[in-house]
Design a protein around this motif. Structure first.
Motif, short mmCIF file in Angstrom:
data_model
loop_
_atom_site.label_atom_id
_atom_site.label_comp_id
_atom_site.label_asym_id
_atom_site.label_seq_id
_atom_site.Cartn_x
_atom_site.Cartn_y
_atom_site.Cartn_z
N MET A 1 0.84 -1.21 0.00
CA MET A 1 0.00 0.00 0.00
C MET A 1 0.86 1.24 0.00
O MET A 1 0.72 2.12 -0.83
CB MET A 1 -0.90 -0.01 1.24
N GLU A 2 1.83 1.30 0.94
CA GLU A 2 2.63 2.52 1.06
C GLU A 2 3.56 2.71 -0.14
O GLU A 2 3.87 3.82 -0.50
CB GLU A 2 3.48 2.45 2.34
N SER A 6 2.25 8.38 -3.12
CA SER A 6 3.12 9.56 -3.22
C SER A 6 3.51 10.02 -1.82
O SER A 6 2.68 10.10 -0.92
CB SER A 6 2.38 10.69 -3.92
N ASN A 7 4.78 10.34 -1.65
CA ASN A 7 5.24 10.77 -0.33
C ASN A 7 4.91 12.23 -0.05
O ASN A 7 5.17 12.72 1.04
CB ASN A 7 6.74 10.55 -0.20
N THR A 9 2.71 14.92 1.11
CA THR A 9 1.46 14.98 1.90
C THR A 9 0.89 16.39 1.82
O THR A 9 1.62 17.37 1.86
CB THR A 9 1.73 14.65 3.37
N TRP A 11 -2.30 17.76 3.65
CA TRP A 11 -3.50 17.59 4.47
C TRP A 11 -4.47 18.73 4.24
O TRP A 11 -5.68 18.55 4.36
CB TRP A 11 -3.11 17.51 5.95
N THR A 15 -8.44 18.34 3.48
CA THR A 15 -9.44 18.95 4.37
C THR A 15 -10.36 19.89 3.57
O THR A 15 -11.57 19.89 3.77
CB THR A 15 -8.72 19.73 5.49
N PHE A 18 -12.98 17.92 1.72
CA PHE A 18 -14.10 17.49 2.56
C PHE A 18 -14.98 18.69 2.94
O PHE A 18 -16.19 18.53 3.15
CB PHE A 18 -13.59 16.78 3.82
N MET A 19 -14.40 19.86 2.98
CA MET A 19 -15.23 21.05 3.25
C MET A 19 -16.16 21.31 2.06
O MET A 19 -17.29 21.75 2.25
CB MET A 19 -14.34 22.25 3.54
N TRP A 21 -17.37 18.95 0.20
CA TRP A 21 -18.44 17.97 0.38
C TRP A 21 -19.46 18.48 1.40
O TRP A 21 -20.68 18.41 1.18
CB TRP A 21 -17.87 16.62 0.87
N VAL A 71 -2.22 11.82 -0.45
CA VAL A 71 -3.19 12.29 0.55
C VAL A 71 -4.20 13.23 -0.10
O VAL A 71 -5.42 13.08 0.04
CB VAL A 71 -2.46 13.00 1.71
N LEU A 74 -6.38 11.30 -2.90
CA LEU A 74 -7.41 10.44 -2.33
C LEU A 74 -8.49 11.24 -1.62
O LEU A 74 -9.67 10.92 -1.70
CB LEU A 74 -6.78 9.46 -1.34
N GLY A 75 -8.07 12.30 -0.94
CA GLY A 75 -9.04 13.16 -0.25
C GLY A 75 -10.02 13.76 -1.24
O GLY A 75 -11.24 13.74 -1.02
N LEU A 78 -12.28 10.97 -2.65
CA LEU A 78 -13.29 10.56 -1.66
C LEU A 78 -14.40 11.60 -1.55
O LEU A 78 -15.59 11.26 -1.49
CB LEU A 78 -12.64 10.38 -0.28
N TYR A 85 -22.50 10.57 -4.44
CA TYR A 85 -23.38 9.69 -3.68
C TYR A 85 -24.55 10.47 -3.08
O TYR A 85 -25.69 10.03 -3.09
CB TYR A 85 -22.55 9.01 -2.60
N ARG B 304 -1.37 6.81 6.10
CA ARG B 304 -2.01 8.03 5.56
C ARG B 304 -3.48 7.79 5.21
O ARG B 304 -4.32 8.67 5.38
CB ARG B 304 -1.24 8.50 4.34
N LEU B 308 -6.58 9.84 6.64
CA LEU B 308 -7.59 10.38 5.73
C LEU B 308 -8.98 9.88 6.14
O LEU B 308 -9.96 10.63 6.10
CB LEU B 308 -7.26 9.91 4.31
N VAL B 311 -10.19 11.87 9.11
CA VAL B 311 -10.66 13.21 8.74
C VAL B 311 -12.00 13.10 8.00
O VAL B 311 -12.94 13.86 8.27
CB VAL B 311 -9.59 13.92 7.87
N PHE B 315 -15.79 14.67 9.02
CA PHE B 315 -16.67 15.52 8.20
C PHE B 315 -18.03 14.86 7.98
O PHE B 315 -19.07 15.46 8.24
CB PHE B 315 -16.01 15.79 6.84
#
Lengths: 93, 846
Positions: A1-2, A6-7, A9, A11, A15, A18-19, A21, A71, A74-75, A78, A85, B304, B308, B311, B315
């Motif tokens: 997985m790791e 990509s190293n 990051t 965040w 974030t 997701f805001m 969303w 990170v 994928l964020g 998602l 959805y 990670r 994720l 987080v 939300f």
């Protein structure tokens, strides 16, 4: 997985995704109770979905996301999945 | 790595240092962090003591709520039992739910945060130790007094979510409901105080080099947990205040005959209530991620991805609150949104579960007690999660709503998602606080009894629920098919309790509290909490280069103990810790930390008295208690902004940093901003209430006062903002070391006075327009928002007067001052919030 991940990051990007969303959900729900069971609530939800996708795309470009396996990537994916959805009830509910 | 603050990363090469440490350095460090003796121990603020007492108290409440559960199970063991009366049964289930959710689950994880985080982050302590002490004491005193209501028959009896109209004065005229509404007030304050501490602690006190990407999973989980508290708890603060105002002053927020709506309560409560489940689960998930890695002796798979998922859960959990309201007849599309989000939230939870399974599969499991609890927890939580997806589907939810199926679901989720990880954590981390390890043999018995007991208790409840047994009934008729299943549940509850009892036996036999000669790293964890520690946490603060530093650098513990890293002694002779940058954890400045004090204890005790006096309508004592509590808070913060001669400090290897700064880089700035978010969220939920009631009952709305008056209010508030800002600028204009005179604080006081003037015009304007808080939902919500603004204006006055007193004592230092910075920014915030509220209430709906 790791190993394929990509190293780099980012965040903040995750974030912010997701805001987007959260904003989509809140506004779509607000429309659904302001206009209960009226077609306009569905149109608003659809329009919000397009705006959210545009926002997520802009976020991807702005943060210079290189791959979905990061990170930020994928964020954003998602969050895009969540937006899509959440739109389903507006289309078929 | 790119520097975040301009700090030169090449300096990290200087560590570990090799010069011998000066004699007496360790003794001086020990002296600075020494604990008080005898009764003075009550004033201790070291995280070791406060954290331990916090965990112990939370566990006590777990036991008390468990005893109530056993009482209920005895009552339900057979049909038509008379072990508990109907009234007592109502009090039992209400107190069981309330204590488990408010007095056990949230405080327990906050307690573990206070206990573990400083060591895990290698900080000397969390940044506001007196705030931690206050949070603990408010919880301890208030919680015990709240529980005592059961012994005088005045315990709340409306269920832990207290729906009106059942809890309105028409159906609950006694003060039982008030005990709940005001009784949890201090718990909310305690939780928010803890959350502020944790957010600032995690973001600003990590060891140098511990970037966000190297942070332990528990710290990540606690960060998300604390942010969720800050967003979710204001909603329950507001709804409890509104219901109490309705009961005390007859303001009809929830009365549909006067433009209120009982569903408003449900929206406000569940906006807190469902995220609360994740507030409880996420820290436990953080513990699980750490224990899983140790149990399998391999790094967590998908670190990670796991972060994720944390987080994302944080939300999405705010988009599921109304799935508790599927049976209330919400619009169809709105219902669909919540159904979709309820299923979506299982995805990030699933990601975490798969990460744990993959970690266990990729390592070599040592079947210790924590390992059993970890694996058991995954199984139980997954079962609860699956029934959660089932009730996320609206038609199924309609079938099992308010039945024992829901009781089974929520207990699987909460026991699997929190209680089992918690027990695993108690075994896993007990080596940090006990001289002797807990027994592995007894521990395995504890696990199997609890595991078997849980399934025996709650698995049959799925069936009783599907067969139609409603929750919260004190008895049932025979021959409905419920008898055997309920008896099995009762037997299971006692087996579960036997497991907990055996755990107490293990504690009594083996647990011996210590702060220095602890049993240590029993299970071979790789994170920093397993470094040798004293009351000062670690001897020197290590440079972190990986996620499991102890696994990657076997010599690290010795280097740390020999003082070869940052801050090997005390640079000022006082308690201190290094404040680092939020992302890359680069050293920024040295924070001076306060020592033991009786004032946090005094403030906490009188906070609890304040709320309980209001409950029993002893208003005079309530006001007295409020004044004493406020005075204690002001006295405790008096010493925290003390100017010292020394302006810089050597934190090791010749690296020099400033001592205590103001502005966006300071930890105080982050704490105040967090608090302002809490206050802003309360106002936002108030605005939501206003708009919601307008949407339901627009016919009771009256016109707003004229526009000219609105413009006048906005102008006064803009002037207040300007005065607050001006006070900072005035201070900044003076040279360092000079006394700026009295003008800065007087300008801040002028700001507070302008706030009051604007509020006066606002209130009288609405009164002149004919708005009455008792007459309609509009009046109630408008005056509730003005009351909130009034509370903040009074606070602004107190803060400005405090600033004036400090200025009079010559403690207002130029060009920047933490106290002035806090007061000015608070007044500025109240002014901006006042403008937003005034414009909305007066211009919408027009």
């Amino acid at each position: 997985m790791e190993s394929g991940f990509s190293n780099r990051t980012d965040w903040l990007a995750a974030t912010l995704a997701f805001m987007i969303w959260a904003a989509h959900f809140t506004l779509a729900w607000t429309a659904s109770i302001v206009f209960p069971d009226a077609p306009v609530a569905r149109w608003i939800a659809a329009a919000l979905t397009l705006v959210s996708f545009a926002g997520l795309f802009a976020l991807w470009r702005w943060r210079g996301v290189e791959t979905a396996f990061s990170v930020a990537g994928l964020g954003i994916l998602l969050a895009a999945g969540g937006v899509a959805y959440d739109t389903v009830p507006a289309l078929i509910g | 790595m790119k520097s975040e603050t301009g700090f030169d990363h090449e300096l990290y090469r200087l560590f570990p240092t090799h010069r011998p440490r000066p004699p007496g350095e360790l003794e001086e460090l020990e002296k600075a962090w020494e604990r008080p003796r005898g009764w003075g121990m009550l004033t201790a603020v070291n995280n070791n003591y406060v954290g331990f007492a916090y965990v112990a108290t939370a566990f006590l409440f777990f036991l008390l709520a468990g005893v109530l559960a056993l009482g209920m199970r005895v009552q339900l063991a057979a049909p038509m039992q008379e072990f508990l009366s109907q009234e007592t049964y109502n009090q039992f289930f209400t107190m069981h739910g309330t204590i488990m959710m408010f007095l056990f689950a949230v405080p327990a994880v906050e307690a573990l945060g206070v206990l573990l985080l400083p060591q895990m982050l290698a900080a000397r302590d969390l940044p506001f130790p007196r705030l931690s002490a206050y949070a603990f004491w408010a919880y301890f005193v208030g919680g015990l007094l709240f529980f005592a209501s059961l012994f005088v028959g005045l315990a709340p009896d409306g269920g832990w979510f207290m729906y009106p109209p059942l809890t309105s004065t028409a159906f609950s005229p006694e003060i039982n409901t008030d005990f709940w509404l005001l009784g949890i007030g201090f718990i909310e304050i305690s939780a928010i105080a803890g959350a502020v501490e944790i957010i600032v602690g995690v973001l600003r006190t990590r060891a140098p080099g511990m970037t966000l990407d190297r942070m332990p999973m528990f710290a990540w989980a606690m960060l998300v947990f604390a942010v969720m508290i800050v967003i979710a708890f204001p909603s329950v603060i507001l709804c409890t205040l509104l219901l109490e105002m309705e009961r005390a002053f007859n303001w009809p927020f929830f009365d549909p005959t006067r433009g209120g709506d009982p569903l408003l309560w449900q929206h406000l409560f569940w906006f807190f209530g469902h995220p609360e489940v994740y507030i409880i689960f996420l820290p436990a998930a953080g513990m699980m991620s750490m224990m899983v890695a140790t149990v399998a002796q391999t790094p967590l798979v998908g670190y990670r991805l796991n972060v994720l998922a944390l987080v994302a859960t944080g939300f999405i959990s705010f988009g599921v609150w109304a799935h508790h309201m599927f049976a209330t007849g919400m619009p169809r599309v709105a219902t669909g949104y919540f159904s979709a989000a309820s299923m979506a939230v299982s995805l990030p939870a699933g990601i975490q579960v798969f990460c744990w399974i993959a970690t266990l599969a990729s390592g070599k499991i040592r079947w210790s007690t924590p390992a059993l609890f970890v694996v058991g927890s995954i199984l139980i939580f997954t079962m609860g999660g699956l029934t959660g997806v089932m009730v996320g589907m609206v038609p199924f939810d309609w079938q099992v709503h308010d039945s024992y199926f829901i009781v089974a679901h929520l207990h699987y989720v909460l026991l699997g998602g929190m209680v089992f990880p918690m027990f695993g954590a108690l075994y896993y981390w007990n080596g940090m606080t006990s001289r002797k390890a807990l027994s592995e043999r007894l521990g395995k018995w504890v696990f199997w009894l609890m595991f078997a007991g849980l399934h025996l208790t709650f698995l049959p409840m799925h069936l009783t629920g599907m067969m139609g047994m409603p929750r919260r009934v004190y008895t049932y008729l025979p021959d409905r098919g419920f008898d055997t299943l309920n008896l099995v549940s009762t037997i299971g509850a006692f087996i579960l309790a036997l497991g907990v009892l055996l755990f107490l036996v293990d504690l009594a036999r083996n647990f011996r509290f210590t702060t220095r000669d602890d049993a240590g790293n029993i299970y071979g964890g790789g994170t920093l909490e397993w470094l040798p520690t004293g009351l000062y946490s670690v001897r020197s603060i290590p440079l972190v280069r990986s996620r499991e530093p102890l696994w990657d650098d076997p010599g690290l513990a010795d280097d740390v103990e020999q003082g070869r890293y940052f801050l090997p002694g005390t640079a000022t002779g006082l308690r201190e810790t290094i404040i680092t940058s939020p992302v890359n954890a680069e050293p920024q400045y040295l924070q001076l930390m306060p020592g033991p004090s009786a004032f946090p204890v005094g403030a906490a005790v009188f906070t609890a008295f304040f709320f309980l006096s209001l409950t029993v309508q002893a208003y005079a004592f309530g006001v007295f208690s409020g004044i004493i509590a406020a005075a204690c808070v002001l006295r405790w913060v008096w010493e925290t902004d003390r100017p010292i001669q020394q302006t810089t400090a050597d934190i090791g290897a010749g690296i020099t940093v400033p001592i205590s700064i103001t502005g966006p880089s300071s930890h105080g700035w982050w704490a105040l901003n967090t608090l302002l978010v809490v206050m802003g969220m309360i106002a936002l939920m108030g605005v939501f209430s206003y708009l919601y009631l307008y949407g339901i009952h627009p016919e009771v709305w009256i016109g707003a006062p004229d526009l000219l008056q609105t413009a006048g209010i906005a102008a006064l508030l803009a002037l207040a903002f300007g005065a607050a800002w001006g006070s900072r600028e005035l201070l900044a204009g003076h040279e360092a070391g000079t006394f700026p005179g009295q003008a800065p604080w007087m300008l801040a006081m002028l700001g507070a006075a302008l706030l009051a003037a604007a509020l006066y015009v606002d209130v009288t304007g609405w009164q002149a327009a004919g708005l009455n808080p008792k007459a309609s939902g509009q009046g109630a919500t408008v005056f509730a928002l003005l009351a909130l603004q009034g509370f903040e204006v009074v606070t602004a006055f107190i803060m400005a007067a405090y600033l004036g007193y400090r200025s009079g004592r010559g403690l207002l230092t130029a060009p920047t001052n933490v106290t002035l910075d806090v007061v000015a920014r608070f007044i500025g915030f109240v002014a901006l919030q006042g403008i937003a509220i005034a414009l909305l209430l007066r211009l919408f709906p027009g």
